[in-house]
Design a protein around this motif. Structure first.
Motif, PDB file in Angstrom:
ATOM      1  N   UNK A 203      33.130  49.942 -13.886  1.00 40.41           N
ATOM      2  CA  UNK A 203      33.365  49.989 -15.328  1.00 40.41           C
ATOM      3  C   UNK A 203      32.142  49.518 -16.104  1.00 40.41           C
ATOM      4  N   UNK A 204      31.367  48.580 -15.531  1.00 44.12           N
ATOM      5  CA  UNK A 204      30.151  48.118 -16.201  1.00 44.12           C
ATOM      6  C   UNK A 204      29.024  49.117 -16.054  1.00 44.12           C
ATOM      7  N   UNK A 205      28.956  49.798 -14.905  1.00 39.70           N
ATOM      8  CA  UNK A 205      27.965  50.874 -14.752  1.00 39.70           C
ATOM      9  C   UNK A 205      28.251  51.978 -15.761  1.00 39.70           C
ATOM     10  N   UNK A 206      29.531  52.319 -15.911  1.00 43.08           N
ATOM     11  CA  UNK A 206      29.919  53.348 -16.869  1.00 43.08           C
ATOM     12  C   UNK A 206      29.491  52.973 -18.282  1.00 43.08           C
ATOM     13  N   UNK A 207      29.771  51.743 -18.663  1.00 40.52           N
ATOM     14  CA  UNK A 207      29.435  51.274 -20.020  1.00 40.52           C
ATOM     15  C   UNK A 207      27.940  51.382 -20.279  1.00 40.52           C
ATOM     16  N   UNK A 208      27.124  50.959 -19.341  1.00 41.09           N
ATOM     17  CA  UNK A 208      25.673  50.989 -19.534  1.00 41.09           C
ATOM     18  C   UNK A 208      25.138  52.425 -19.534  1.00 41.09           C
TER      19      UNK A 208
END
Length: 207
Positions: free
Chosen positions: A11-16
């Motif tokens: 989810x953090x990879x997606x956000x970035x």
């Protein structure tokens, strides 16, 4: 700041990735279910990657429970889909097509858009779209929770006023595509400008 993508949660990879690889064009993808019911879904993991052959790419993620979305199931079965491009006139309908309707619901009709038959494939296109590309699957690359679909464009429909009289160049005042930034943030290309290479640098190459 540094981010170790080998350790970072998805989810953090997606956000970035979505925040910085932006704006991303939106494909309103139309397909047909097994019984012929039309389906439409917006996708911002989309772009064109080649003109020879003419290839577009979709990134389609699985549902939270791991099952495939209807669009992906339809593409696997039929090997056909249409990419409908979006402008401000259909921006709200495009977003509404992303609502999780039951499989037997026609999102195009549900959101007030209209169908037009395609010329070379079974799924229809969206009449109100400024441009649509009929595609046949060239390749599908599967990952555990995502499929990468390579589609070959076999027919393209463009609204007449989007191109100049010769049918070669886009008229920027007529075609202003909507693109995705991050979360629920979008942008429209209503401020376009021209950039060319610096003359002194070009001259230095002998070109």
């Amino acid at each position: 700041m540094e981010f170790d993508f080998e350790a970072l949660p998805p989810k953090d990879r997606y956000r970035l990735l979505c925040s910085f690889v932006a704006p991303r064009p939106i494909a309103l993808v139309t397909t047909n279910s097994e019984n012929g019911t039309p389906n439409a879904a917006p996708m911002s993991f989309f772009n064109v990657f080649s003109q020879d052959p003419p290839i577009v790419i979709l990134g389609i993620q699985a549902r939270p429970d791991g099952t495939e979305k209807e669009t992906m199931r339809n593409i696997r079965r039929s090997s056909e889909f249409v990419v409908n491009l979006c402008d401000m006139a259909i921006a709200q309908q495009m977003v509404d097509c992303g609502i999780s309707f039951p499989d037997d619901v026609d999102e195009v009709a549900q959101t007030g858009l209209s169908h037009v038959p395609s010329l070379k494939i079974a799924p229809g296109r969206v009449a109100e779209a400024p441009a649509s590309m009929e595609c046949r699957v060239s390749q599908i690359i599967d990952y555990p929770r995502r499929a990468i679909v390579l589609g070959e464009v076999v027919q393209m429909h463009v609204r007449d006023n989007c191109l100049d009289a010769a049918g070669r160049y886009v008229r920027p005042e007529a075609y202003q595509p909507v693109a995705r930034l991050h979360a629920d943030n979008y942008i429209v290309s209503d401020r376009q400008f021209v950039l060319t290479a610096t003359e002194t640098l070009t001259a230095a190459t002998g070109s």
